[in-house]
Design a protein around this motif. Structure first.
Motif, PDB file in Angstrom:
ATOM      1  N   SER A 105       0.862  -1.176   0.000  1.00  0.00           N
ATOM      2  CA  SER A 105       0.000   0.000   0.000  1.00  0.00           C
ATOM      3  C   SER A 105       0.902   1.231   0.000  1.00  0.00           C
ATOM      4  O   SER A 105       2.062   1.171   0.439  1.00  0.00           O
ATOM      5  N   PRO A 106       0.420   2.373  -0.497  1.00  0.00           N
ATOM      6  CA  PRO A 106       1.265   3.568  -0.566  1.00  0.00           C
ATOM      7  C   PRO A 106       1.846   4.016   0.783  1.00  0.00           C
ATOM      8  O   PRO A 106       2.948   4.574   0.823  1.00  0.00           O
ATOM      9  N   ASP A 107       1.124   3.746   1.885  1.00  0.00           N
ATOM     10  CA  ASP A 107       1.645   4.138   3.200  1.00  0.00           C
ATOM     11  C   ASP A 107       2.561   3.074   3.806  1.00  0.00           C
ATOM     12  O   ASP A 107       3.115   3.273   4.897  1.00  0.00           O
ATOM     13  N   GLY A 108       2.732   1.947   3.123  1.00  0.00           N
ATOM     14  CA  GLY A 108       3.637   0.903   3.596  1.00  0.00           C
ATOM     15  C   GLY A 108       3.132   0.112   4.787  1.00  0.00           C
ATOM     16  O   GLY A 108       3.884  -0.657   5.380  1.00  0.00           O
ATOM     17  N   LYS A 109       1.845   0.238   5.110  1.00  0.00           N
ATOM     18  CA  LYS A 109       1.314  -0.444   6.286  1.00  0.00           C
ATOM     19  C   LYS A 109       0.602  -1.766   5.959  1.00  0.00           C
ATOM     20  O   LYS A 109       0.360  -2.566   6.850  1.00  0.00           O
ATOM     21  N   ARG A 110       0.270  -1.964   4.687  1.00  0.00           N
ATOM     22  CA  ARG A 110      -0.455  -3.166   4.284  1.00  0.00           C
ATOM     23  C   ARG A 110       0.130  -3.740   2.997  1.00  0.00           C
ATOM     24  O   ARG A 110       0.788  -3.026   2.238  1.00  0.00           O
ATOM     25  N   ILE A 111      -0.139  -5.002   2.786  1.00  0.00           N
ATOM     26  CA  ILE A 111       0.277  -5.661   1.544  1.00  0.00           C
ATOM     27  C   ILE A 111      -0.915  -6.417   0.976  1.00  0.00           C
ATOM     28  O   ILE A 111      -1.533  -7.233   1.668  1.00  0.00           O
ATOM     29  N   ALA A 112      -1.248  -6.127  -0.265  1.00  0.00           N
ATOM     30  CA  ALA A 112      -2.282  -6.877  -0.978  1.00  0.00           C
ATOM     31  C   ALA A 112      -1.604  -7.996  -1.749  1.00  0.00           C
ATOM     32  O   ALA A 112      -0.483  -7.839  -2.239  1.00  0.00           O
ATOM     33  N   PHE A 113      -2.275  -9.140  -1.867  1.00  0.00           N
ATOM     34  CA  PHE A 113      -1.682 -10.265  -2.576  1.00  0.00           C
ATOM     35  C   PHE A 113      -2.766 -11.203  -3.100  1.00  0.00           C
ATOM     36  O   PHE A 113      -3.927 -11.103  -2.717  1.00  0.00           O
ATOM     37  N   GLU A 114      -2.349 -12.112  -3.977  1.00  0.00           N
ATOM     38  CA  GLU A 114      -3.239 -13.148  -4.488  1.00  0.00           C
ATOM     39  C   GLU A 114      -3.096 -14.401  -3.628  1.00  0.00           C
ATOM     40  O   GLU A 114      -2.018 -14.695  -3.138  1.00  0.00           O
ATOM     41  N   SER A 115      -4.180 -15.155  -3.488  1.00  0.00           N
ATOM     42  CA  SER A 115      -4.106 -16.427  -2.772  1.00  0.00           C
ATOM     43  C   SER A 115      -5.265 -17.327  -3.169  1.00  0.00           C
ATOM     44  O   SER A 115      -6.365 -16.851  -3.455  1.00  0.00           O
ATOM     45  N   ASN A 116      -4.992 -18.638  -3.176  1.00  0.00           N
ATOM     46  CA  ASN A 116      -6.049 -19.620  -3.437  1.00  0.00           C
ATOM     47  C   ASN A 116      -6.447 -20.323  -2.140  1.00  0.00           C
ATOM     48  O   ASN A 116      -7.005 -21.415  -2.164  1.00  0.00           O
ATOM     49  N   ARG A 117      -6.169 -19.707  -1.002  1.00  0.00           N
ATOM     50  CA  ARG A 117      -6.451 -20.341   0.287  1.00  0.00           C
ATOM     51  C   ARG A 117      -7.934 -20.539   0.546  1.00  0.00           C
ATOM     52  O   ARG A 117      -8.312 -21.349   1.392  1.00  0.00           O
ATOM     53  N   SER A 118      -8.796 -19.803  -0.171  1.00  0.00           N
ATOM     54  CA  SER A 118     -10.243 -19.991   0.002  1.00  0.00           C
ATOM     55  C   SER A 118     -10.848 -20.815  -1.132  1.00  0.00           C
ATOM     56  O   SER A 118     -12.065 -20.924  -1.240  1.00  0.00           O
ATOM     57  N   GLY A 119      -9.981 -21.381  -1.981  1.00  0.00           N
ATOM     58  CA  GLY A 119     -10.465 -22.170  -3.114  1.00  0.00           C
ATOM     59  C   GLY A 119      -9.805 -21.695  -4.387  1.00  0.00           C
ATOM     60  O   GLY A 119      -8.692 -22.090  -4.719  1.00  0.00           O
ATOM     61  N   ASP A 120     -10.473 -20.793  -5.119  1.00  0.00           N
ATOM     62  CA  ASP A 120      -9.860 -20.223  -6.314  1.00  0.00           C
ATOM     63  C   ASP A 120      -9.084 -18.967  -5.940  1.00  0.00           C
ATOM     64  O   ASP A 120      -9.090 -18.516  -4.805  1.00  0.00           O
ATOM     65  N   GLY A 121      -8.384 -18.391  -6.908  1.00  0.00           N
ATOM     66  CA  GLY A 121      -7.570 -17.219  -6.635  1.00  0.00           C
ATOM     67  C   GLY A 121      -8.403 -15.987  -6.348  1.00  0.00           C
ATOM     68  O   GLY A 121      -9.290 -15.625  -7.127  1.00  0.00           O
ATOM     69  N   GLN A 122      -8.125 -15.341  -5.224  1.00  0.00           N
ATOM     70  CA  GLN A 122      -8.805 -14.112  -4.828  1.00  0.00           C
ATOM     71  C   GLN A 122      -7.776 -13.137  -4.247  1.00  0.00           C
ATOM     72  O   GLN A 122      -6.618 -13.487  -4.026  1.00  0.00           O
ATOM     73  N   LEU A 123      -8.211 -11.895  -3.995  1.00  0.00           N
ATOM     74  CA  LEU A 123      -7.336 -10.898  -3.393  1.00  0.00           C
ATOM     75  C   LEU A 123      -7.469 -10.909  -1.883  1.00  0.00           C
ATOM     76  O   LEU A 123      -8.578 -11.015  -1.337  1.00  0.00           O
TER      77      LEU A 123
END
Length: 303
Positions: free
Chosen positions: A99-117
């Motif tokens: 994230s622009p403020d460096g406090k969070r990271i967005a990523f892809e994951s299939n941990r809930s089944g298919d790929g989501q954010l």
């Protein structure tokens, strides 16, 4: 010239050599199992303040015939040990973006089944799921103010101009019918049905925008055209970006016509409110493949 991130990954790859190979004083040929024992380091992303690097570490589960990956965090100065940021055994976490403020990271994951954010706070806590699209979601990109996230999803174009809930339900129904149908033959009605080793099928890669805190996404590139490269051949960087004022998305678009035999990829622009099927081309006078748009620091130019 190697970037700091590339040197960092190369160093980590050397450290990931199988212990059995390093500890053995004798010489022997490398085997396929040695290669599978490697931990694959990729996609390093430097934090906005330049003090940390988040990256992906992939591991091969040979008996299970699959790979898993997780996100790791390391100080950019190398003074402290890297630490594991995500831990979803047997799943794939990938494509981290700060994230622009460096406090969070967005990523892809299939941990809930298919790929989501998903998004995770650097201060601690578990990752939380941002999207639940029936067609999946990937390639997150933050807006400059950190209030929105753009991403890619493969959707059936004939539903893309409908309200999101309706179009997502239609995509889900179409997907389930295809999976449950007894006939697995493929029927093609256009020339561009396959690219290298992947089926193109009837879906289109569209760009969506949703609030960074979660909510209903919006298809900002509706219509029967891909707003993201259909092949890595023309993929460069993130392939799309927000304008500095956050009002537009600038992206790599597949040719509007003759896509089966033309490589005239264009840089296009649409408002984040979406709704337009005729996208503004910024490279219409350049009859060649264009991709990977990046704004200059003074916001006056686009490379």
């Amino acid at each position: 010239m190697l970037t700091h991130a590339a040197i960092f990954c190369a160093a980590l790859a050397l450290l990931a050599l199988p212990a059995a190979v390093q500890a053995d004083g004798g010489k022997r040929p490398m085997t396929i199992n040695d290669l599978f024992a490697f931990k694959r380091v990729s996609d390093p992303q430097i934090s906005p303040d330049g003090k940390a690097v988040v990256y992906v570490v992939g591991e091969v589960d040979l008996p299970g015939n699959k790979t898993a990956s997780s996100l790791w965090l390391a100080p950019a100065d190398g003074k402290d040990e890297p630490r594991r940021l995500t831990n979803a055994p047997g799943k794939k976490d990938s494509h981290p973006r700060w994230s622009p403020d460096g406090k969070r990271i967005a990523f892809e994951s299939n941990r809930s089944g298919d790929g989501q954010l998903w998004v995770i706070d650097l201060d601690g806590g578990e990752a939380r799921q941002l999207t639940t699209l029936s067609t999946g979601a990937g390639n997150p990109v933050w807006s400059p103010d950190g209030k929105q996230i753009a991403f890619v999803s493969d959707v059936y174009p004939e539903y893309s101009e409908k309200p999101f809930k309706e179009s997502d339900e239609l995509n889900k129904k179409r997907k389930e019918e295809a999976e449950k149908g007894p006939v697995k033959a493929r029927v093609f009605t256009k020339m561009f049905y396959r690219h290298w080793d992947g089926w193109v099928e009837d879906k289109r890669k569209h760009l969506f925008v949703l609030p960074a805190e979660g909510g209903e996404p919006k298809d900002v590139t509706p219509g029967d055209r891909d707003a993201f490269p259909t092949s890595d051949t023309f993929s460069t960087g993130d392939n799309f970006t927000f304008s500095p004022d956050g009002k537009y998305l600038v992206f790599t678009a597949v040719p509007a016509k003759d896509e089966a035999w033309s490589t005239n990829y264009e840089i296009c622009r649409v408002p984040v409110e979406g709704g337009k099927t005729n996208w503004e081309s910024l490279t219409k006078d350049n009859p060649a493949a264009s991709s990977g748009p990046v704004f200059s620091p003074d916001v006056k130019k686009l490379a």
